[in-house]
Write a protein that holds these residues in place. Sequence first.
Motif, PDB file in Angstrom:
ATOM      1  N   MET A 166       0.912  -1.265   0.363  1.00 22.55           N
ATOM      2  CA  MET A 166       0.007  -0.207   0.391  1.00 22.55           C
ATOM      3  C   MET A 166       0.564   1.455  -0.181  1.00 22.55           C
ATOM      4  SD  MET A 166      -2.952  -1.575   0.126  1.00 22.55           S
ATOM      5  CE  MET A 166      -3.598  -0.391  -0.667  1.00 22.55           C
ATOM      6  N   GLN A 167       2.416   1.431  -0.798  1.00 24.14           N
ATOM      7  CA  GLN A 167       3.228   2.175  -0.532  1.00 24.14           C
ATOM      8  C   GLN A 167       1.982   3.904  -1.535  1.00 24.14           C
ATOM      9  OE1 GLN A 167       6.462   1.139  -2.967  1.00 24.14           O
ATOM     10  NE2 GLN A 167       6.589   0.180  -0.871  1.00 24.14           N
ATOM     11  N   LEU A 168       1.741   3.312  -2.371  1.00 26.40           N
ATOM     12  CA  LEU A 168       0.526   4.961  -2.650  1.00 26.40           C
ATOM     13  C   LEU A 168      -0.946   5.043  -1.568  1.00 26.40           C
ATOM     14  CD1 LEU A 168       0.657   3.034  -6.751  1.00 26.40           C
ATOM     15  CD2 LEU A 168       2.328   5.257  -5.353  1.00 26.40           C
ATOM     16  N   GLY A 169      -0.099   5.118  -0.709  1.00 34.45           N
ATOM     17  CA  GLY A 169      -1.711   4.984   0.127  1.00 34.45           C
ATOM     18  C   GLY A 169      -3.160   4.516   0.064  1.00 34.45           C
ATOM     19  N   GLY A 170      -4.015   4.746   1.258  1.00 32.30           N
ATOM     20  CA  GLY A 170      -5.762   3.610   0.985  1.00 32.30           C
ATOM     21  C   GLY A 170      -4.544   2.604   2.345  1.00 32.30           C
ATOM     22  N   THR A 171      -5.849   2.384   1.959  1.00 32.14           N
ATOM     23  CA  THR A 171      -6.260   0.281   2.779  1.00 32.14           C
ATOM     24  C   THR A 171      -6.541   0.324   1.976  1.00 32.14           C
ATOM     25  OG1 THR A 171      -8.528   0.967   3.340  1.00 32.14           O
ATOM     26  CG2 THR A 171      -7.275   1.757   4.870  1.00 32.14           C
ATOM     27  N   PRO A 172      -5.764  -1.992   1.766  1.00 35.51           N
ATOM     28  CA  PRO A 172      -6.553  -3.054   0.897  1.00 35.51           C
ATOM     29  C   PRO A 172      -8.562  -2.905   0.671  1.00 35.51           C
ATOM     30  CG  PRO A 172      -4.844  -3.813   3.030  1.00 35.51           C
ATOM     31  CD  PRO A 172      -5.573  -1.946   3.212  1.00 35.51           C
ATOM     32  N   PRO A 173      -8.825  -2.249   1.419  1.00 34.95           N
ATOM     33  CA  PRO A 173     -10.720  -2.565   0.517  1.00 34.95           C
ATOM     34  C   PRO A 173     -10.570  -1.304  -0.161  1.00 34.95           C
ATOM     35  CG  PRO A 173     -10.573  -2.449   3.000  1.00 34.95           C
ATOM     36  CD  PRO A 173      -9.285  -2.471   2.548  1.00 34.95           C
ATOM     37  N   GLN A 174      -9.702   0.026   0.082  1.00 35.20           N
ATOM     38  CA  GLN A 174     -10.381   0.852  -1.161  1.00 35.20           C
ATOM     39  C   GLN A 174      -8.707   0.187  -2.911  1.00 35.20           C
ATOM     40  OE1 GLN A 174      -8.260   3.607   1.194  1.00 35.20           O
ATOM     41  NE2 GLN A 174      -9.783   4.501   2.331  1.00 35.20           N
ATOM     42  N   LEU A 175      -8.197  -0.582  -2.874  1.00 38.26           N
ATOM     43  CA  LEU A 175      -7.671  -0.831  -3.796  1.00 38.26           C
ATOM     44  C   LEU A 175      -8.524  -0.633  -4.960  1.00 38.26           C
ATOM     45  CD1 LEU A 175      -4.980  -3.943  -2.548  1.00 38.26           C
ATOM     46  CD2 LEU A 175      -4.363  -1.238  -3.787  1.00 38.26           C
ATOM     47  N   TYR A 176      -9.443  -1.681  -5.205  1.00 34.45           N
ATOM     48  CA  TYR A 176     -10.362  -2.131  -6.198  1.00 34.45           C
ATOM     49  C   TYR A 176     -10.922  -0.425  -7.150  1.00 34.45           C
ATOM     50  CZ  TYR A 176     -13.713  -3.473  -9.925  1.00 34.45           C
ATOM     51  OH  TYR A 176     -14.190  -3.724 -11.073  1.00 34.45           O
ATOM     52  N   ASP A 177     -11.207   0.239  -6.124  1.00 30.83           N
ATOM     53  CA  ASP A 177     -11.879   1.628  -6.737  1.00 30.83           C
ATOM     54  C   ASP A 177     -10.369   2.399  -7.017  1.00 30.83           C
ATOM     55  OD1 ASP A 177     -14.404   0.881  -6.038  1.00 30.83           O
ATOM     56  OD2 ASP A 177     -14.716   2.172  -4.235  1.00 30.83           O
ATOM     57  N   GLN A 178      -8.881   1.707  -6.286  1.00 24.83           N
ATOM     58  CA  GLN A 178      -8.355   2.872  -6.746  1.00 24.83           C
ATOM     59  C   GLN A 178      -8.102   2.603  -8.341  1.00 24.83           C
ATOM     60  OE1 GLN A 178      -4.664   1.826  -4.423  1.00 24.83           O
ATOM     61  NE2 GLN A 178      -5.742   3.424  -2.441  1.00 24.83           N
ATOM     62  N   ALA A 179      -8.070   1.475  -8.833  1.00 20.65           N
ATOM     63  CA  ALA A 179      -8.081   1.002 -10.127  1.00 20.65           C
ATOM     64  C   ALA A 179      -9.047   1.302 -10.866  1.00 20.65           C
ATOM     65  CB  ALA A 179      -7.975  -0.614 -10.275  1.00 20.65           C
ATOM     66  N   ARG A 180     -10.465   0.981 -10.697  1.00 12.31           N
ATOM     67  CA  ARG A 180     -12.138   1.945 -10.841  1.00 12.31           C
ATOM     68  C   ARG A 180     -11.602   3.236 -11.677  1.00 12.31           C
ATOM     69  NH1 ARG A 180     -17.544   2.982  -8.110  1.00 12.31           N
ATOM     70  NH2 ARG A 180     -15.507   4.403  -7.353  1.00 12.31           N
ATOM     71  N   ASP A 181     -11.074   3.771 -10.427  1.00 17.27           N
ATOM     72  CA  ASP A 181     -10.663   5.427 -10.807  1.00 17.27           C
ATOM     73  C   ASP A 181      -9.540   6.542 -11.039  1.00 17.27           C
ATOM     74  OD1 ASP A 181     -13.470   5.819  -9.266  1.00 17.27           O
ATOM     75  OD2 ASP A 181     -11.892   6.013  -7.210  1.00 17.27           O
ATOM     76  N   GLY A 182      -8.823   5.214 -11.842  1.00 19.85           N
ATOM     77  CA  GLY A 182      -7.901   6.252 -11.640  1.00 19.85           C
ATOM     78  C   GLY A 182      -6.372   5.946 -10.986  1.00 19.85           C
ATOM     79  N   ILE A 183      -6.576   5.350 -10.039  1.00 20.82           N
ATOM     80  CA  ILE A 183      -5.637   6.673  -8.962  1.00 20.82           C
ATOM     81  C   ILE A 183      -4.537   5.953  -9.102  1.00 20.82           C
ATOM     82  CG2 ILE A 183      -4.955   6.804  -6.447  1.00 20.82           C
ATOM     83  CD1 ILE A 183      -7.871   6.905  -6.423  1.00 20.82           C
ATOM     84  N   VAL A 184      -4.541   4.957  -9.748  1.00 22.04           N
ATOM     85  CA  VAL A 184      -3.417   3.449 -10.191  1.00 22.04           C
ATOM     86  C   VAL A 184      -4.633   2.958 -10.937  1.00 22.04           C
ATOM     87  CG1 VAL A 184      -2.556   3.260  -7.562  1.00 22.04           C
ATOM     88  CG2 VAL A 184      -3.485   1.965  -8.438  1.00 22.04           C
ATOM     89  N   ASP A 185      -3.109   2.324 -12.343  1.00 16.55           N
ATOM     90  CA  ASP A 185      -3.294   0.957 -12.817  1.00 16.55           C
ATOM     91  C   ASP A 185      -4.207   0.439 -13.043  1.00 16.55           C
ATOM     92  OD1 ASP A 185      -2.881   3.810 -15.099  1.00 16.55           O
ATOM     93  OD2 ASP A 185      -0.640   3.592 -14.261  1.00 16.55           O
ATOM     94  N   ILE A 186      -2.954  -0.547 -12.290  1.00 12.79           N
ATOM     95  CA  ILE A 186      -3.641  -2.103 -11.814  1.00 12.79           C
ATOM     96  C   ILE A 186      -3.301  -2.348 -10.423  1.00 12.79           C
ATOM     97  CG2 ILE A 186      -2.922  -4.286 -12.627  1.00 12.79           C
ATOM     98  CD1 ILE A 186      -0.933  -3.625 -14.699  1.00 12.79           C
TER      99      ILE A 186
ATOM    100  N   ASP B 219     -19.283  -8.470 -17.347  1.00 12.66           N
ATOM    101  CA  ASP B 219     -20.444  -7.278 -16.955  1.00 12.66           C
ATOM    102  C   ASP B 219     -21.419  -6.808 -16.870  1.00 12.66           C
ATOM    103  OD1 ASP B 219     -18.742  -7.527 -20.003  1.00 12.66           O
ATOM    104  OD2 ASP B 219     -20.084  -8.991 -20.772  1.00 12.66           O
ATOM    105  N   THR B 220     -20.902  -7.755 -15.578  1.00 13.03           N
ATOM    106  CA  THR B 220     -21.719  -7.306 -14.476  1.00 13.03           C
ATOM    107  C   THR B 220     -21.176  -6.668 -13.209  1.00 13.03           C
ATOM    108  OG1 THR B 220     -21.799  -9.201 -13.483  1.00 13.03           O
ATOM    109  CG2 THR B 220     -23.454  -8.330 -14.602  1.00 13.03           C
ATOM    110  N   GLU B 221     -20.386  -7.458 -12.000  1.00 11.01           N
ATOM    111  CA  GLU B 221     -19.309  -7.098 -11.017  1.00 11.01           C
ATOM    112  C   GLU B 221     -18.402  -6.318 -11.264  1.00 11.01           C
ATOM    113  OE1 GLU B 221     -20.112 -11.025  -8.127  1.00 11.01           O
ATOM    114  OE2 GLU B 221     -22.613 -10.907  -8.508  1.00 11.01           O
ATOM    115  N   PHE B 222     -17.703  -7.056 -12.508  1.00 11.68           N
ATOM    116  CA  PHE B 222     -16.625  -6.244 -12.742  1.00 11.68           C
ATOM    117  C   PHE B 222     -17.091  -4.773 -14.039  1.00 11.68           C
ATOM    118  CE2 PHE B 222     -15.295 -10.490 -10.456  1.00 11.68           C
ATOM    119  CZ  PHE B 222     -15.044  -9.453  -9.157  1.00 11.68           C
ATOM    120  N   LYS B 223     -17.447  -4.701 -14.661  1.00 12.90           N
ATOM    121  CA  LYS B 223     -17.732  -4.049 -15.286  1.00 12.90           C
ATOM    122  C   LYS B 223     -16.839  -2.333 -15.468  1.00 12.90           C
ATOM    123  CE  LYS B 223     -22.192  -1.133 -14.011  1.00 12.90           C
ATOM    124  NZ  LYS B 223     -22.027  -1.512 -12.823  1.00 12.90           N
ATOM    125  N   ASP B 224     -16.619  -2.045 -14.069  1.00  6.39           N
ATOM    126  CA  ASP B 224     -15.949  -1.171 -14.043  1.00  6.39           C
ATOM    127  C   ASP B 224     -14.787  -0.956 -14.761  1.00  6.39           C
ATOM    128  OD1 ASP B 224     -18.903   0.490 -13.308  1.00  6.39           O
ATOM    129  OD2 ASP B 224     -18.211  -0.087 -11.197  1.00  6.39           O
TER     130      ASP B 224
END
Length: 349
Positions: A74-94, A138-143
């Motif tokens: 988690m060197q780029l900040g946040g907590t493990p539960p926030q990782l998916y949204d970091q990718a969704r929102d473009g805060i990180v790439d992968i 195309d449902t739960e992971f569509k983002d």
Amino acid sequence: MKSFSVRKLALAAAVAATGLIGATASSLAQEVTLRLHQFLPPQANVPKLVLDPWADKVEKESGGRIKIERYPAMQLGGTPPQLYDQARDGIVDIVWTLPGSNPGRFPSTEVFELPFMMTNAEATSRAYWDLFEKSMKDTEFKDTHVLGVWVHGPGMLHSKTPITKLEDLKGMKVRAPTRIINALLGQLGATPVGMPVPQITEALSKGVIDGCVIPWEVTPALKVPELVSNHTEFGGDHALYTTTFVLAMNKAKYDSLPDDLKKVIDDNSGQEFAAFAGSTQAGADGPSRQIAVDRGNNIIEISAEDTETWKEAAQPVYAQWVEEMKGKGIDGQALIDEARALIEKYTSQ
């Protein structure tokens, strides 16, 4: 003199043009930098054996035009539960993360975490990918643009006091990774404590928990064999539990890639990558187990016959999950049947 000046200017222009071309060529040589964020330290088995080899392969096959920067713990900040949204929102790439870190958000993935569902990590990871493509993509992971999904090897119990039979769990505070495993532990008589895996070391050392469920492979990175001296394994053809993972990429970032670089990513995504990741992660179980053996820790093996008692005690988790899925408009029993059939198919191959 005039002609010399003209020649000098022409030469300067040529040099400038050459520099511009060189700069353009240089920028083309490495067109894309991707930041990969995850929650484990770099020396842990998944970063070392799965994520780094995957990233190295992508870089090599892109001819150096893709560079993947790796950010562990988690060197780029946040907590493990926030990782998916970091990718969704473009805060990180992968990101590499657990869908179960966001309870109820990816309900279909939970079918693979149900008790005694998994046979082995490779077969179950292949089944997970098939079901992901059919029911989740195309449902739960569509983002996000999902690169791979997989599970770890057999989940088991690690505890300060021995767990040799079901009754030993009663009242014991045991860490679990997801709500399904929490439900399982509660059903078996323990007091479940949900927390991300990086918190296990401190929680054990401070007595917040009496034990945890994790696969062998991650125990050295968390110093578990130093903090507890008892490890309970289960006999039979199916593991007590497993946990689902996802490697997800920001959709806009993937869509922005030129076709040839998309192909590099695509060639390193999908079912074969899922199978590699699952089998490689499980393959690290043996060496990690040996560390506990070498320390003289107590390895408890529940026989296949006695494991049936645990299976029976865990059955209400299925009925409860099916009922919960009904409330989400999902046919939970159909998912269970399909997941079992797929796991059986790939286990027998």
